[in-house]
Design an enzyme around this catalytic site. Structure first.
Site, PDB file in Angstrom:
ATOM      1  N   LYS A 244      -2.159   2.429   4.692  1.00 57.41           N
ATOM      2  CA  LYS A 244      -1.140   2.362   6.509  1.00 57.41           C
ATOM      3  C   LYS A 244      -2.074   4.002   6.903  1.00 57.41           C
ATOM      4  CE  LYS A 244       3.018   0.096   4.938  1.00 57.41           C
ATOM      5  NZ  LYS A 244       4.612   0.205   4.610  1.00 57.41           N
ATOM      6  N   HIS A 294       1.025  -4.952  -4.247  1.00 56.70           N
ATOM      7  CA  HIS A 294       2.351  -5.040  -4.954  1.00 56.70           C
ATOM      8  C   HIS A 294       3.677  -5.507  -3.587  1.00 56.70           C
ATOM      9  CE1 HIS A 294       1.124  -1.818  -1.878  1.00 56.70           C
ATOM     10  NE2 HIS A 294       2.226  -1.458  -1.185  1.00 56.70           N
ATOM     11  N   HIS A 295       3.082  -6.348  -2.467  1.00 53.97           N
ATOM     12  CA  HIS A 295       3.908  -7.035  -1.486  1.00 53.97           C
ATOM     13  C   HIS A 295       3.453  -8.466  -1.968  1.00 53.97           C
ATOM     14  CE1 HIS A 295       5.262  -4.153   0.981  1.00 53.97           C
ATOM     15  NE2 HIS A 295       3.781  -3.191   1.078  1.00 53.97           N
TER      16      HIS A 295
END
Length: 381
Positions: A244, A294-295
């Site tokens: 990010k 993890h998504h």
């Protein structure tokens, strides 16, 4: 010489050696094998004391660990026959252990009939001869004292040599363990700094990184992960959203819903993060799995690969529950913090949809909510 009388390699190696030498070699081999399996300081101390009693046939063995901050020796491990030594603290200069620590000898030898006044004796213990072997690194750092004692027979030069060898083996192993711990602490500090760099952009509440690391470790432990898996899970938790850093603030901090184009930019952070972390030397594969997956969702509707069920790496399935729970219970630019009970109800409702049901069950048990009745999934609008 006939084939029948030809000695084997093993026989040749042992032939001509006194029986005592053979016993010493066997003892050192057993010690070295045990040391190879030691992963903590406590395990090293246990091996040293246990094998000292058995292989040197002593009445007792004690390990006094040196605590640099307090400048004391403390009995942390004991084996054989003993009274109440465990936990005993010796301040600098107190007792024969400190005499050994401060002296030049590899082993301090004291006869039971010639105990000096500074000897520290526990009430009710018989007078006995003792050996004290300091564990010192090549740089002179004191790690501890290995001491053994017996009433009879008297200790010999052979006993001194064996105990000194035991202490040397313990020193090497403890140095390796301490160096590994220091390297891991340095690594974890660097990984935490990267996580905090994300928090500095205010897209998540302060403490998200530390909270998810701690909770992921607790959940992984409840699920029975091995030490290496827990280590990879911890590193993955530190770095899970590192990608990010490349997402523009206009997308990352947007308070309202994302457009399809913005959502695509946001979702790309998992691929970017994986690509960045691949450049870290010796990074475990499990760390990359946490960052990339993890998504993902149990029902196959997640991103970036649409993996369903157990096709999602286990560490990513574990971290997904932790990450969502922390996001639900703390303020974000796009939603207010929810009460813990409400967040747990949402996690429970998503078992078998978003999350691995087994991981959800363990998570609810971890937070003391495992006995609650499942909440039906909310209707799809």
């Amino acid at each position: 010489m006939s084939p029948r009388s030809t000695p084997t390699t093993s026989q040749s190696a042992w032939s001509g050696q006194p029986q005592e030498d053979q016993a010493d070699l066997a003892a050192l081999l057993e010690l070295s094998q045990a040391m190879l399996g030691a992963q903590t300081a406590a395990e090293v101390e246990e091996v040293l004391t246990r094998l000292s009693v058995r292989l040197l046939e002593t009445r007792y063995a004690l390990f006094l660990r040196y605590w640099q901050e307090q400048d004391v020796l403390r009995v942390t491990t004991q084996a054989g026959q003993y009274a109440a030594e465990l936990g005993t603290v010796l301040y600098r200069g107190q007792g024969l252990s400190w005499q050994a620590a401060l002296g030049p000898e590899a082993v301090l030898r004291v006869h039971r009939d010639a105990l000096p006044p500074q000897a520290v004796l526990q009430p009710g213990t018989p007078r006995q001869s003792a050996l004290f072997a300091p564990l010192r690194t090549s740089g002179g750092r004191l790690l501890g004292i290995l001491t053994v004692g017996r009433i009879a027979p008297d200790f010999t030069r052979r006993d001194e040599t064996l105990l000194a060898t035991f202490a040397n083996a313990g020193t090497v192993t403890l140095e390796r363990i301490y160096q590994t711990q220091q390297a891991n602490a340095t690594r974890d500090g660097a990984l935490l700094a990267l996580g905090l760099a994300l928090e500095a952009r205010d897209y998540e509440t302060q403490g998200h990184t530390s909270r998810t690391v701690t909770l992921a470790q607790e959940l992984g432990g409840r699920l029975g992960l091995e030490a290496a898996e827990l280590d990879a899970l911890r590193q993955g938790a530190y770095l899970h959203d590192i990608g990010k850093l490349s997402v523009p603030d206009s997308v990352l901090l947007k308070p309202g819903p994302l457009t399809p184009a913005e959502r695509t930019v946001m979702q790309e952070h998992v691929r970017t993060g994986e690509a960045l972390v691949r450049h870290i030397p010796t990074i475990p594969a499990g760390v990359l799995a946490v960052i990339r997956s993890h998504h993902e969702r149990w029902d196959g509707q997640g991103y970036p690969d649409g993996l369903p069920g157990e096709a999602i790496p286990l560490l990513a399935r574990i971290f997904a529950v932790v990450d969502v729970f922390d996001a639900l219970t703390h303020q974000r630019p796009y939603h207010a913090a929810r009460p813990i009970e409400e967040a747990l109800a949402l996690i429970r409702a998503e078992a078998g949809h978003h999350f691995d049901p087994a991981v959800v069950a363990a998570f609810l048990e971890l937070l003391g909510d495992g006995a609650s009745e499942p909440t039906p999934a909310p209707p799809t609008p």
